[in-house]
Design an enzyme around this catalytic site. Structure first.
Site, PDB file in Angstrom:
ATOM      1  N   THR A  56     -87.851  -2.455 -26.946  1.00  0.00           N
ATOM      2  CA  THR A  56     -87.204  -2.042 -27.826  1.00  0.00           C
ATOM      3  C   THR A  56     -86.823  -0.530 -27.732  1.00  0.00           C
ATOM      4  O   THR A  56     -86.019   0.371 -28.313  1.00  0.00           O
ATOM      5  CB  THR A  56     -87.986  -2.116 -29.067  1.00  0.00           C
ATOM      6  OG1 THR A  56     -88.181  -3.609 -29.304  1.00  0.00           O
ATOM      7  CG2 THR A  56     -87.447  -1.777 -30.454  1.00  0.00           C
ATOM      8  N   TYR A  70     -97.053  -8.907 -20.636  1.00  0.00           N
ATOM      9  CA  TYR A  70     -95.940  -8.852 -21.516  1.00  0.00           C
ATOM     10  C   TYR A  70     -95.155 -10.208 -20.871  1.00  0.00           C
ATOM     11  O   TYR A  70     -94.534 -10.255 -19.922  1.00  0.00           O
ATOM     12  CB  TYR A  70     -94.889  -7.711 -21.368  1.00  0.00           C
ATOM     13  CG  TYR A  70     -93.934  -7.764 -22.505  1.00  0.00           C
ATOM     14  CD1 TYR A  70     -93.703  -8.677 -23.276  1.00  0.00           C
ATOM     15  CD2 TYR A  70     -92.955  -6.779 -22.370  1.00  0.00           C
ATOM     16  CE1 TYR A  70     -92.530  -8.991 -24.034  1.00  0.00           C
ATOM     17  CE2 TYR A  70     -91.986  -6.728 -23.046  1.00  0.00           C
ATOM     18  CZ  TYR A  70     -91.535  -7.879 -24.276  1.00  0.00           C
ATOM     19  OH  TYR A  70     -90.535  -7.541 -25.148  1.00  0.00           O
ATOM     20  N   LYS A 129     -99.087  -9.481 -24.828  1.00  0.00           N
ATOM     21  CA  LYS A 129     -97.559  -9.609 -25.550  1.00  0.00           C
ATOM     22  C   LYS A 129     -97.126 -10.968 -25.369  1.00  0.00           C
ATOM     23  O   LYS A 129     -96.370 -11.130 -24.266  1.00  0.00           O
ATOM     24  CB  LYS A 129     -97.075  -8.418 -25.680  1.00  0.00           C
ATOM     25  CG  LYS A 129     -95.794  -8.448 -26.500  1.00  0.00           C
ATOM     26  CD  LYS A 129     -94.939  -7.170 -26.295  1.00  0.00           C
ATOM     27  CE  LYS A 129     -93.586  -7.319 -27.537  1.00  0.00           C
ATOM     28  NZ  LYS A 129     -92.534  -6.136 -27.291  1.00  0.00           N
ATOM     29  N   VAL A 164     -97.026  -7.088 -32.068  1.00  0.00           N
ATOM     30  CA  VAL A 164     -96.095  -5.953 -31.562  1.00  0.00           C
ATOM     31  C   VAL A 164     -94.768  -6.111 -32.191  1.00  0.00           C
ATOM     32  O   VAL A 164     -94.141  -7.173 -31.557  1.00  0.00           O
ATOM     33  CB  VAL A 164     -96.282  -5.898 -29.990  1.00  0.00           C
ATOM     34  CG1 VAL A 164     -95.280  -4.820 -29.723  1.00  0.00           C
ATOM     35  CG2 VAL A 164     -97.555  -5.640 -29.430  1.00  0.00           C
TER      36      VAL A 164
END
Length: 302
Positions: free
Chosen positions: A56, A144, A172, A212
């Protein structure tokens, strides 16, 4: 009757983390003043962790220098009120190590490591990559897992092995594999963070440490409230809040545009620091921005 949640699972980076956008000026330069303002707003809204330069945060199109400057600026704005996790993952192990060390020097509390992309390394190579980066600094690591973007999964067996590393402490999770996630939760002490906003409550209910959230850029208080309600034992309220956010979550995360694009479009309409996205991304159209603003207004008014 409600009872509060009790869990021994660690929360190394907090509970409600926001995958913060990276504000740019209209000319496309890094907007550090805007980043400070946005970070302070997110912390005031209940976020106890910020992920900088993640997906993001447009990490593919920000320079190494900009990434370090962003960490330093946000640290100045929030002090020690929240943890800062720096996205440092690249397709190159050597470059990732360099970014990890730079993040440590700039004041990050941890790093977010995405699976190396494009080259599609096998699991043995994925594991070696993560270990090399974790060995390169004193910072704790959040892995991630987002195979939809990288093309490569961090398999549950690989995660279970990596959990033995003293600095690999969190994941994540954007795997869309609830069974695999539960297997890792059952066999390790890794702190899981829901990386997909539609899974915030579902993952939390089976033992995740938190989330998150991209949607938290616009509604940090609402995302925080979902987890607050669950922690207080009010699962009906938590469910209500999660479902109430679903239209905005769908519009921001599942309507065909990257979350970066929709988050920046909505924040701009709200008068908050955002600025343009960097190419190859394109800005959201007026109709999309209008829809996002209407759904935001509906959510905050409910």
């Amino acid at each position: 009757m409600t009872t509060s949640r009790t869990t021994a699972r660690p929360r190394p980076f907090g509970r409600t983390l926001c995958a913060m956008i990276t504000p740019f000026t209209e000319a496309g330069a890094l907007d550090l003043a805007g980043a400070r303002k946005l970070a302070a707003r997110l912390v005031a809204g209940g976020c106890d962790g910020l992920v900088l330069s993640g997906t993001t945060g447009e990490s593919p199109t920000t320079t190494d220098t900009e990434k370090a400057e962003l960490i330093a600026a946000v640290r100045e704005a929030v002090g020690d009120r929240t943890s800062l996790v720096a996205g440092v993952g690249t397709a190159d192990t050597r470059h990732t190590v360099e970014l990890t060390r730079a993040a440590e020097e700039a004041g990050a509390d941890g790093v977010l490591l995405v699976t190396p992309y494009y080259s599609r390394p096998p699991q043995e190579a994925v594991e070696a990559h993560f270990r090399a980066v974790a060995d390169a600094s004193a910072l704790p690591v959040m892995l991630y897992d987002i195979p939809g973007r990288t093309g490569t999964r961090i398999e549950p067996k690989t995660l279970i092995r990596l959990a033995a590393h003293p600095r690999i402490v969190a994941v994540k999770d954007c795997s869309y594999d609830l069974l695999g996630t539960q297997k890792v939760l059952a066999h390790t002490d890794l702190a899981y963070y829901a990386g997909c906003d539609e899974h915030v409550l579902a993952l939390y209910a089976v033992g995740a440490a938190g989330c998150v959230s991209t949607v938290a850029n616009a509604v940090p208080g609402h995302i925080t409230a979902i987890l607050d309600a669950f922690d207080a034992g009010d699962t009906a309220r938590a469910t209500e809040l999660q479902l109430r956010a679903t239209p905005l979550i769908e519009a921001m995360m599942a309507a065909g545009l990257p979350g970066t694009v929709t988050a920046k479009a909505l924040l701009t309409r709200l008068g908050l620091p955002a600025g343009p996205v960097r190419p190859p991304l394109l800005p959201a159209g007026r109709e999309t921005a209008d829809t996002l603003l209407a759904l935001h207004a509906q959510l905050v008014a409910s």
